[in-house]
Every structure is written in structure tokens, then in C-alpha cells.
Motif scaffolding. Structure first.
Motif, mmCIF file in Angstrom:
data_model
loop_
_atom_site.group_PDB
_atom_site.id
_atom_site.type_symbol
_atom_site.label_atom_id
_atom_site.label_comp_id
_atom_site.label_asym_id
_atom_site.label_seq_id
_atom_site.Cartn_x
_atom_site.Cartn_y
_atom_site.Cartn_z
ATOM 1 N N ALA A 16 -10.788 81.819 69.256
ATOM 2 C CA ALA A 16 -9.930 81.747 70.436
ATOM 3 C C ALA A 16 -8.849 80.689 70.290
ATOM 4 O O ALA A 16 -9.055 79.634 69.670
ATOM 5 C CB ALA A 16 -10.776 81.459 71.673
ATOM 6 N N ASN A 29 -4.156 82.870 76.790
ATOM 7 C CA ASN A 29 -5.589 82.643 76.512
ATOM 8 C C ASN A 29 -6.077 83.848 75.707
ATOM 9 O O ASN A 29 -6.348 84.903 76.259
ATOM 10 C CB ASN A 29 -6.341 82.537 77.852
ATOM 11 C CG ASN A 29 -7.801 82.190 77.654
ATOM 12 O OD1 ASN A 29 -8.150 81.428 76.765
ATOM 13 N ND2 ASN A 29 -8.661 82.745 78.500
ATOM 14 N N THR A 31 -8.657 85.645 72.975
ATOM 15 C CA THR A 31 -10.003 85.556 72.395
ATOM 16 C C THR A 31 -10.285 86.810 71.581
ATOM 17 O O THR A 31 -10.165 87.921 72.100
ATOM 18 C CB THR A 31 -11.073 85.446 73.510
ATOM 19 O OG1 THR A 31 -10.755 84.333 74.333
ATOM 20 C CG2 THR A 31 -12.463 85.242 72.922
ATOM 21 N N ASN A 320 -13.863 80.072 75.632
ATOM 22 C CA ASN A 320 -12.416 80.310 75.589
ATOM 23 C C ASN A 320 -11.737 79.039 75.112
ATOM 24 O O ASN A 320 -12.360 77.957 75.119
ATOM 25 C CB ASN A 320 -11.905 80.717 76.981
ATOM 26 C CG ASN A 320 -12.067 79.601 77.991
ATOM 27 O OD1 ASN A 320 -11.219 78.728 78.104
ATOM 28 N ND2 ASN A 320 -13.190 79.576 78.716
#
Ligand code: KG4
Ligand code: ZN
Length: 357
Positions: A16, A29, A31, A320
Motif C-alpha cells: 500500500a 490511498n 492498496t 492501509n
């Protein structure tokens, strides 16, 4: 200062990267999960995880910068989850972070993954609309690898109060899901099946570990579910009812009863810790905080005790990099940074006594 920080997270099976501004505003963000690689083993295989991180880390970082719409020159620092976790997996993220921070001549920030889970509630105006944590706070981290309670003096200063002595709560959910044939990782599947079952069908054991302990134990609950589903052991690796299929109704009842007991085990210790610490805020984090029953019971408890509950939005419960970048900003603003000696470690920095991370 509202720094723009790149966060990198590779402690287990998620590669991530995220860009966060001012510690809480998530610009991207990204991942890449490895579930498909580990599914056939019903658990994470460390060497497979390390190799997959190596292949994915650069594309994932590029994607995080692209989604944030910024170039590397805009970064004020690079933060990395360097402990705890699988050592080979952590080394990939830690090496990438060192290389980037050296090349860009920006500070390197080593972040403790478990403490970062407690920062996740602050991301994107999270925390159920509650104001910022009012000290003293109680922290609960429940994930696939960890189940711990902390006294929280500030985002960077915490003290371990208790932790699991065997399985983590998420691990117990995952193993329960394997027993019920729900696939891997099974926490979310078990949660949704439980909605349709009778949670009083079976009275599973809830470990208290004595009247004083703030530690957790989930292995007895897991074994109780195994015996309930398959019968008692009848020989090496054999059980009375073997692999006889459970009816859908029975599966749902077992899932609901298991979930009731697992959440009761967590809530019992949270209540005990609240009594002892006089905390005004409860901060929760980790993958199991996505569980519908745990979220509901935590919120009821907070209402009952008139304390603030800060719990991440579901997308920030699981591993995360935004939580890593976010806590990185707190560390940077406190005037702290790491040097090239920053080492990956399988252990959290928070072991005993008050720790500044
Ligand atoms: O925080 P996380 O991504 O990884 C670790 O740091 O370990 O947590 C993953 C864990 C898995 O065990 C997964 O089954 C569990 O969180 N999980 C859940 C739910 N969603 C994820 N467990 C129970 N109910 C859920 N809804
Ligand atoms: Zn985690």
C-alpha cells in the motif's frame, strides 16, 4: 505546517501507498491486496508476501502519486510502517522509503503499524464526527495480527495495557470462517452470514483470564467452534462428524454465536480497561473494527459511558498506507525524523511502560 506525506505499508499481505496532506486529508490511498496468492494456504505465506511486495511496490507508489495528482517534488516526507510485521515484507517497504527519502532529500519517518491503526480514525473527518481525542484515551487495536489495549496520552505516546496471549481476534475470525467453509480472509464473510443466524444458538466460551487481566485469548473459542461444527476428535486429524456438511441454517447460527462470543470477549476487556483508566475517549482501529457487531457494541458502550468514540471509516480499518502517512505528519510536526539506520522489526515498539513512538 500541513505537510504532504507519502506513506508506505508492506507489513503483511497488502502492498500500500498513500498521499496524505496535513495528517488527515487523504489525497490518495492505494492498496494492492495479495489475497489471491495466499487463499489456497488459508493464511499468509511470508516468502510469497515478500516477493509480491517487491513486484508491486513501485507501481503502487506511482499510482498513489498519480491519483493524488502530484509529482514527487511535492512530497515533504516519506513515512513507512517499519514495525511490527513479517520481516521480509517490512524490508521491502523500508528499503523503498529510504531510497525515496534519500533521492528526494526529504525526512524519513519510521512508523509503528499498530499505533498507526489508532490514527486511522482521524483520516478524512472520521471518528464518527467526535471531536479530537480527549485525553486520557483508551486505544483498542483489533486486526488479523494484533489484539491490544493501550492507554493513549497522545498520538505518539502510548502504554500497552493488554494483548492477546494466543490468536488475534481477526485470526480467530479467519480460522472460524475456514471451519465453516466461508473462504479466506473470512472475517467479512462470517460477519455477513452472522446477520442471518441466531446468536443464542450456541453458548460459546468467553475467556476472561481471571478477574484482573486485560489480556485476550481466542484459541478456546476457536476450538469450541471446531468441536461444535465437526464433533469431538476421534483420532489424529479426525472428528466425530468429519466433513459432514452443515446445513445453511446451522452455519449461520454458528457464525452468529461465534461472533457474539468474540465481540463479548473484546467488549469485556474494553469495559474493564475503561473502569481502570477513567478514559474520556475510546479510539479503535484495525481490520476487525469493520465488524458490524463490534462497531454497534462499541458505539452503544460509548453512549452508555458518555465518552467519545473514534472509530475509522470501514476503508481505513484494514491495513492501509494513509494511516502511516497520517501518523507520519504528527511525528514530523513534533520535530522528529529517522535516519538511514532505521531498521525493520518484527516487534512493536510498544512493549511495556510508556513508549514514545
Ligand atoms: O488490519 P488488518 O487489515 O490486518 C492486520 O493488521 O492484521 O486486519 C485484517 C483482519 C482479517 O483477519 C479479517 O478477517 C478481519 O480483519 N476483518 C474482519 C472484518 N473485516 C475484516 N473481521 C470480522 N468482521 C469483519 N467485518
Ligand atoms: Zn494492521
Amino acid at each position: 505546517m500541513t505537510p504532504v506525506i507519502l506513506g508506505i505499508e508492506t507489513s503483511c499481505d497488502e502492498t500500500a501507498a498513500a498521499v496524505v496532506e496535513g495528517g488527515t486529508r487523504v489525497l490518495s490511498n492505494v492498496t494492492a491486496t495479495q489475497h489471491e496468492l495466499h487463499r489456497r494456504y488459508s493464511g499468509v505465506v511470508p516468502e510469497i508476501a515478500s516477493r509480491a511486495h517487491l513486484e508491486r511496490i513501485v507501481p503502487v507508489i506511482r499510482e498513489a502519486l498519480a491519483q493524488a495528482g502530484i509529482g514527487m517534488d511535492r512530497l515533504d516526507a516519506v513515512a513507512v510502517g517499519h514495525r511490527p510485521g513479517l520481516i521480509g515484507a517490512l524490508l521491502v517497504g523500508t528499503s523503498a522509503a529510504k531510497a525515496l527519502s534519500w533521492a528526494l532529500r526529504v525526512p524519513l519517518l519510521g512508523i509503528d503499524h499498530i499505533v498507526a491503526h489508532l490514527h486511522a480514525a482521524s483520516l478524512d473527518g472520521g471518528g464518527n464526527g467526535a471531536p479530537d481525542s480527549e485525553a486520557p484515551a483508551l486505544g483498542l487495536v483489533v486486526s488479523g495480527g494484533h489484539t491490544s489495549l493501550f492507554q493513549v496520552e497522545s498520538p505518539l505516546r502510548v502504554k500497552l495495557l493488554g494483548r492477546t496471549i494466543d490468536d488475534a481476534a481477526g485470526e480467530a475470525f479467519d480460522k472460524a470462517a475456514v471451519i465453516l467453509g466461508l473462504g479466506y480472509p473470512g472475517g467479512p464473510a462470517l460477519d455477513s452470514l452472522a446477520q442471518t443466524g441466531n446468536d443464542r444458538a450456541v453458548d460459546f466460551p468467553v475467556a476472561t483470564l481471571g478477574p484482573e487481566s486485560l489480556d485476550f485469548s481466542f484459541s478456546g473459542l476457536k476450538t469450541a467452534l471446531l468441536y461444535e461444527a465437526c464433533g469431538r476428535p476421534s483420532g489424529p486429524g479426525r472428528y466425530e462428524r468429519g466433513a459432514a456438511p452443515l446445513s445453511d441454517r446451522r452455519k449461520a447460527d454458528l457464525a452468529a454465536s461465534f461472533q457474539r462470543a468474540a465481540v463479548a470477549a473484546l467488549m469485556g476487556k474494553v469495559r474493564r480497561a475503561l473502569d481502570r483508566t477513567a478514559a474520556r475517549t475510546l479510539v479503535a482501529g484495525g481490520g476487525v473494527c469493520a465488524n458490524s457487531r463490534l462497531r454497534r457494541e462499541l458505539s452503544e458502550l460509548a453512549g452508555e459511558r458518555r465518552i467519545a468514540l473514534r472509530i475509522p471509516k470501514p476503508q481505513y480499518c484494514l491495513d492501509n498506507a494513509a494511516m502511516i502517512a497520517g501518523l507520519g505528519a504528527v511525528k514530523l510536526n513534533a520535530g522528529e525524523a529517522d535516519d538511514w539506520m532505521l531498521a525493520a522489526s518484527t516487534q512493536s515498539a510498544v512493549a511495556s511502560g510508556w513508549v514514545q513512538v
